[in-house]
Design a protein around this motif. Structure first.
Motif, PDB file in Angstrom:
ATOM      1  N   GLU A   1     161.798  13.720 -64.194  1.00 39.14           N
ATOM      2  CA  GLU A   1     160.834  14.653 -63.606  1.00 39.14           C
ATOM      3  C   GLU A   1     161.044  16.018 -64.264  1.00 39.14           C
ATOM      4  O   GLU A   1     161.825  16.838 -63.793  1.00 39.14           O
ATOM      5  N   ILE A   2     160.336  16.251 -65.360  1.00 42.32           N
ATOM      6  CA  ILE A   2     160.483  17.477 -66.137  1.00 42.32           C
ATOM      7  C   ILE A   2     159.275  18.372 -65.865  1.00 42.32           C
ATOM      8  O   ILE A   2     158.128  17.926 -65.968  1.00 42.32           O
ATOM      9  N   THR A   3     159.538  19.620 -65.525  1.00 46.61           N
ATOM     10  CA  THR A   3     158.468  20.545 -65.185  1.00 46.61           C
ATOM     11  C   THR A   3     158.526  21.773 -66.087  1.00 46.61           C
ATOM     12  O   THR A   3     159.522  22.028 -66.760  1.00 46.61           O
ATOM     13  N   GLU A   4     157.465  22.567 -66.042  1.00 47.34           N
ATOM     14  CA  GLU A   4     157.407  23.769 -66.884  1.00 47.34           C
ATOM     15  C   GLU A   4     158.370  24.851 -66.391  1.00 47.34           C
ATOM     16  O   GLU A   4     158.658  25.796 -67.123  1.00 47.34           O
ATOM     17  N   GLU A   5     158.874  24.719 -65.177  1.00 52.02           N
ATOM     18  CA  GLU A   5     159.832  25.702 -64.659  1.00 52.02           C
ATOM     19  C   GLU A   5     161.246  25.459 -65.172  1.00 52.02           C
ATOM     20  O   GLU A   5     162.132  26.303 -65.003  1.00 52.02           O
ATOM     21  N   MET A   6     161.482  24.330 -65.815  1.00 51.73           N
ATOM     22  CA  MET A   6     162.822  23.959 -66.254  1.00 51.73           C
ATOM     23  C   MET A   6     163.173  24.571 -67.606  1.00 51.73           C
ATOM     24  O   MET A   6     162.293  24.902 -68.402  1.00 51.73           O
ATOM     25  N   SER A   7     164.474  24.725 -67.833  1.00 53.77           N
ATOM     26  CA  SER A   7     164.995  25.143 -69.130  1.00 53.77           C
ATOM     27  C   SER A   7     165.670  23.944 -69.784  1.00 53.77           C
ATOM     28  O   SER A   7     166.518  23.284 -69.169  1.00 53.77           O
ATOM     29  N   VAL A   8     165.279  23.659 -71.033  1.00 51.83           N
ATOM     30  CA  VAL A   8     165.764  22.474 -71.747  1.00 51.83           C
ATOM     31  C   VAL A   8     166.472  22.905 -73.028  1.00 51.83           C
ATOM     32  O   VAL A   8     165.979  23.768 -73.759  1.00 51.83           O
ATOM     33  N   LEU A   9     167.613  22.298 -73.302  1.00 52.90           N
ATOM     34  CA  LEU A   9     168.362  22.554 -74.533  1.00 52.90           C
ATOM     35  C   LEU A   9     168.491  21.266 -75.325  1.00 52.90           C
ATOM     36  O   LEU A   9     168.923  20.247 -74.793  1.00 52.90           O
ATOM     37  N   ASP A  10     168.105  21.312 -76.599  1.00 51.96           N
ATOM     38  CA  ASP A  10     168.279  20.173 -77.492  1.00 51.96           C
ATOM     39  C   ASP A  10     169.387  20.519 -78.484  1.00 51.96           C
ATOM     40  O   ASP A  10     169.232  21.401 -79.332  1.00 51.96           O
ATOM     41  N   ILE A  11     170.512  19.824 -78.378  1.00 48.75           N
ATOM     42  CA  ILE A  11     171.680  20.094 -79.216  1.00 48.75           C
ATOM     43  C   ILE A  11     171.553  19.334 -80.531  1.00 48.75           C
ATOM     44  O   ILE A  11     171.292  18.131 -80.537  1.00 48.75           O
TER      45      ILE A  11
END
Length: 234
Positions: A32-42
């Motif tokens: 459940e990924i939303t636009e309010e989330m912060s995502v990091l791709d390592i």
């Protein structure tokens, strides 16, 4: 001397991890990924996953990478897509953010090439309480002979080849308690994962030879090497 990572960079391979971008999309759509989330791709490489995440979910997306050729190709991809992905030159072992910064952290075929313990500790540090870390990693299906292990370690430049039990031990040592490790069911995916190429203008002959060797090893070790999806919740 060129490395396997140089080969990936010069060929500009997007989705080099097992299952490619199709597996990435399947995994992300489960969450459940939303636009309010912060995502990091390592170890974001050419930013294929990061750009997909931004376009699909609208989240704040940050990619970190330390290979100069990959960084340049990632910049080009972000520019061509016209999306706001934060691209930072950084090491996976020293993530340049404060504690509890991200809701979701992803890593695809990165942990095998770095100090795993250091990266897991960093991930645990910058992940928010209740946050999720998803990694896709090459995994030995059983203990390899010394000869096979040496051949693979020397070619791919990995520290060592982990079994599923090794991964589980490493993750739990970093402090994660809620851990699941899954072997993907590739028949559910396309038998020919989509791989993108962004070739550099000049590629040394030894790099072309590495492609042949890689394909040789994929066939030779297809029964000994697999992939695992590692999911850790904080």
């Amino acid at each position: 001397m060129s490395s396997y990572l140089d080969f990936l960079a010069l060929y500009g391979i997007g989705g080099a991890h097992p299952g490619g971008i199709l597996l990435t999309k399947e995994l992300m759509f489960r969450e459940e990924i939303t636009e309010e989330m912060s995502v990091l791709d390592i170890g974001c490489g050419t930013c294929q996953t990061a750009v997909f995440m931004k376009e699909m979910f609208g989240s704040r997306v940050v990619g970190i990478e330390n290979h100069p050729i990959m960084l340049k190709k990632a910049e080009n991809r972000i520019g061509a897509a016209g999306v706001d992905v934060e691209l930072i030159e950084a090491s996976a072992e020293e993530i340049p953010f404060g504690e509890a910064e991200f809701d979701l952290i992803t890593s695809e075929s990165v942990l095998s090439f770095v100090n795993r313990s250091a990266v897991f500790s960093e991930v645990e540090r910058v992940l928010k309480p209740g946050g999720l870390f998803i990694a896709v990693e090459m995994t030995a299906e059983r203990d390899l002979s010394l000869e096979d292990r040496k051949e693979l370690v020397d070619f791919y430049g990995v520290g060592e080849l982990f079994t599923e039990k090794d991964w589980e031990k490493c993750v739990k040592t970093a402090g994660f308690v809620e851990v699941t490790i899954e072997k993907p069911d590739f028949p559910l995916l396309s038998p020919e994962p989509v791989i993108e190429f962004d070739l550099s203008d000049e590629i040394p002959e030894e790099i072309h030879e590495m492609l042949d060797r890689h394909e040789e090893y994929v066939d030779k070790y297809k029964e000994l090497l697999g992939v695992r999806i590692i999911k850790c919740k904080k």
